[in-house]
Write a protein that holds these residues in place. Structure first.
Motif, PDB file in Angstrom:
ATOM      1  N   UNK A 152      23.915  31.757 -12.738  1.00 25.83           N
ATOM      2  CA  UNK A 152      23.632  31.678 -14.541  1.00 25.83           C
ATOM      3  C   UNK A 152      24.238  33.085 -15.159  1.00 25.83           C
ATOM      4  N   UNK A 153      24.217  32.502 -16.398  1.00 20.37           N
ATOM      5  CA  UNK A 153      24.358  34.001 -16.754  1.00 20.37           C
ATOM      6  C   UNK A 153      23.478  34.068 -18.048  1.00 20.37           C
ATOM      7  N   UNK A 154      23.384  34.824 -19.061  1.00 13.89           N
ATOM      8  CA  UNK A 154      22.562  34.699 -20.518  1.00 13.89           C
ATOM      9  C   UNK A 154      23.933  35.498 -21.660  1.00 13.89           C
ATOM     10  N   UNK A 160      30.474  40.226 -18.169  1.00 11.96           N
ATOM     11  CA  UNK A 160      30.004  40.652 -16.827  1.00 11.96           C
ATOM     12  C   UNK A 160      30.098  39.514 -15.548  1.00 11.96           C
ATOM     13  N   UNK A 161      29.270  38.197 -16.084  1.00 12.91           N
ATOM     14  CA  UNK A 161      28.946  37.553 -14.426  1.00 12.91           C
ATOM     15  C   UNK A 161      30.213  36.941 -14.246  1.00 12.91           C
ATOM     16  N   UNK A 162      31.047  36.888 -15.736  1.00 11.91           N
ATOM     17  CA  UNK A 162      32.642  36.330 -15.302  1.00 11.91           C
ATOM     18  C   UNK A 162      33.400  36.543 -14.355  1.00 11.91           C
ATOM     19  N   UNK A 163      33.445  37.773 -15.167  1.00  9.61           N
ATOM     20  CA  UNK A 163      33.784  39.123 -13.678  1.00  9.61           C
ATOM     21  C   UNK A 163      33.991  39.430 -12.439  1.00  9.61           C
ATOM     22  N   UNK A 164      32.592  38.385 -11.922  1.00  5.36           N
ATOM     23  CA  UNK A 164      31.719  39.237 -11.173  1.00  5.36           C
ATOM     24  C   UNK A 164      32.458  38.093  -9.762  1.00  5.36           C
ATOM     25  N   UNK A 165      32.883  36.876  -9.891  1.00  3.53           N
ATOM     26  CA  UNK A 165      33.570  36.113  -9.462  1.00  3.53           C
ATOM     27  C   UNK A 165      34.600  36.306  -9.065  1.00  3.53           C
ATOM     28  N   UNK A 166      34.865  35.873  -6.964  1.00  2.00           N
ATOM     29  CA  UNK A 166      36.465  35.288  -6.894  1.00  2.00           C
ATOM     30  C   UNK A 166      37.558  34.548  -7.526  1.00  2.00           C
ATOM     31  N   UNK A 167      38.620  35.223  -7.454  1.00  2.00           N
ATOM     32  CA  UNK A 167      39.453  33.781  -8.453  1.00  2.00           C
ATOM     33  C   UNK A 167      39.913  34.303  -9.935  1.00  2.00           C
ATOM     34  N   UNK A 183      36.074  34.463 -22.916  1.00  2.00           N
ATOM     35  CA  UNK A 183      37.781  34.114 -22.746  1.00  2.00           C
ATOM     36  C   UNK A 183      38.850  35.442 -23.722  1.00  2.00           C
ATOM     37  N   UNK A 184      37.407  35.692 -24.830  1.00  2.00           N
ATOM     38  CA  UNK A 184      38.700  36.763 -25.444  1.00  2.00           C
ATOM     39  C   UNK A 184      38.139  37.766 -24.810  1.00  2.00           C
ATOM     40  N   UNK A 185      36.784  38.247 -24.088  1.00  2.00           N
ATOM     41  CA  UNK A 185      37.122  39.341 -23.347  1.00  2.00           C
ATOM     42  C   UNK A 185      37.013  39.705 -21.942  1.00  2.00           C
ATOM     43  N   UNK A 186      37.948  37.998 -21.128  1.00  2.00           N
ATOM     44  CA  UNK A 186      38.216  38.277 -19.988  1.00  2.00           C
ATOM     45  C   UNK A 186      39.737  38.536 -19.714  1.00  2.00           C
ATOM     46  N   UNK A 187      40.076  38.273 -18.513  1.00  2.00           N
ATOM     47  CA  UNK A 187      41.448  37.920 -18.398  1.00  2.00           C
ATOM     48  C   UNK A 187      41.550  36.407 -17.328  1.00  2.00           C
ATOM     49  N   UNK A 188      40.046  36.479 -17.068  1.00  2.00           N
ATOM     50  CA  UNK A 188      40.264  34.593 -16.405  1.00  2.00           C
ATOM     51  C   UNK A 188      40.717  33.552 -17.042  1.00  2.00           C
ATOM     52  N   UNK A 326      21.340  39.734  -9.509  1.00  2.00           N
ATOM     53  CA  UNK A 326      21.933  40.347  -8.995  1.00  2.00           C
ATOM     54  C   UNK A 326      23.093  41.250  -8.623  1.00  2.00           C
ATOM     55  N   UNK A 327      23.524  41.214 -10.213  1.00  2.00           N
ATOM     56  CA  UNK A 327      24.928  41.934 -10.961  1.00  2.00           C
ATOM     57  C   UNK A 327      24.805  43.233 -11.464  1.00  2.00           C
ATOM     58  N   UNK A 328      25.078  44.064 -11.301  1.00  2.00           N
ATOM     59  CA  UNK A 328      24.468  45.396 -12.098  1.00  2.00           C
ATOM     60  C   UNK A 328      24.773  45.018 -13.204  1.00  2.00           C
TER      61      UNK A 328
END
Length: 328
Positions: A152-154, A160-167, A183-188, A326-328
């Motif tokens: 989940x995310x808020x 931060x959640x998106x960045x924590x995931x593999x791939x 999307x504007x704040x991640x390279x994934x 669990x993500x800090x």
């Protein structure tokens, strides 16, 4: 406050004590409902707080998915949603299986009113199209969707959640605007669902220009459920809790609030020396406003409407929430 309102509040306080209950109210609730709550906040913040409190009953003044989250985190407690028809259209724009153009049941509800969905796709359809790609479910989703998701995310921690995931790819559901902000704040690559909050979606850049012209000294805060072109023009993009913190810590004295107007009640109480203006005066969620003081009294007296998420849904849904926490 009117004598009738005072009498209703007094009755609620007595019933709450008799039932060993706590009352939770979302930031978008009516002013008088917020005023009788033990805790006011965003949905996940409230559910987490309730899970740590010794009580028998939780009366959640919000919408359906919020009461479900409370049931997920506090399965041993009685969870009541005062208004059965207090649904979240955005949360209900996504469903697990397809085709299901009309939703006739919700986990934990007794005979709820039907809600019409876009019938084209389901979450499982999207997962088949992108096998192995992790699914990030906004907390503004029903329990069965959380159970079908990886994490989940808020609105505050989506990046931060998106960045924590593999791939290099993630599926982000159901709010397209929150997904575009991520999307504007991640390279994934963020694969977005075409859902939206009809209250935030209606805001345009024209509204931003009009508000800035009307309140030239005010800072604009915008919720990530707004369109990306609106977010790009904001001074601060954040969740409801983030807006409260920003308003309190900022040296500015005037703010334009780009979210549901119910939040301004708490802002004004916490910052009486500052001024708050709505980005649009019609940013009012009718579902959030369905709950009244009389609704809360009825919930106590009739034990309605009971929300109990079944274990086969609750357990995997809780895992998705726990992974996020669990993500800090």
């Amino acid at each position: 406050m009117s004598p009738e309102m005072s009498a209703l509040q007094e009755q609620i306080l007595k019933l709450k004590e008799e039932k060993r209950a706590i009352i939770l109210a979302h930031n978008y609730q009516r002013d008088e409902v917020q005023d009788i709550a033990d805790f006011v906040g965003d949905s996940l913040e409230l559910s987490r707080r309730a899970s740590a409190i010794d009580c028998n009953m939780i009366v959640f003044c919000g919408v359906n998915f919020m009461a479900e989250s409370a049931s997920i985190l506090s399965p041993e407690k009685t969870v009541l949603l005062p208004e059965r028809a207090a649904l979240c259209p955005m949360a209900d724009m996504i469903h697990v299986d397809s085709p299901r153009p009309v939703r006739t049941s919700f986990p934990g509800f007794d005979n709820p009113p039907p809600y019409v969905f876009p019938p084209e796709y389901s979450l499982r359809d999207i997962k088949k199209k992108y096998p192995g790609v992790p699914v990030v479910a906004y907390v503004n989703t029903t329990a069965d969707i959380k159970a079908e998701s990886d994490i989940c995310c808020t609105s505050a921690n989506v990046v931060k959640v998106v960045e924590s995931l593999p791939g290099d790819e993630v599926i982000c559901i159901p709010d397209k605007n929150l997904s575009l902000w991520a999307q504007r704040n991640t390279k994934k690559r963020v694969i977005a669902w075409d859902g939206y909050c009809n209250i935030h979606e209606r805001v345009t850049t024209h509204d931003v220009e009009a508000a800035r012209a009307a309140y030239p000294n005010a800072l604009l805060m915008a919720h990530p459920e707004c369109r990306i072109e609106v977010l790009e023009k904001a001074d601060h993009v954040t969740s409801t809790s983030g807006m409260l913190r920003f308003a309190k810590s900022s040296s500015a004295r005037e703010f334009i609030v780009g979210t549901e107007i119910g939040l301004m009640h708490r802002m004004r109480k916490e910052n009486p020396e500052k001024l708050f203006y709505p980005l649009r005066k019609d940013m009012i969620c009718p579902n959030m406003k369905k709950t009244t003081l009389k609704s809360v009294i009825r919930a106590f007296q009739e034990n309605t409407y009971l929300i109990k998420v079944p274990e086969h849904i609750r357990v995997p849904a809780k895992k998705a929430l726990d992974r996020m926490l669990a993500i800090k």
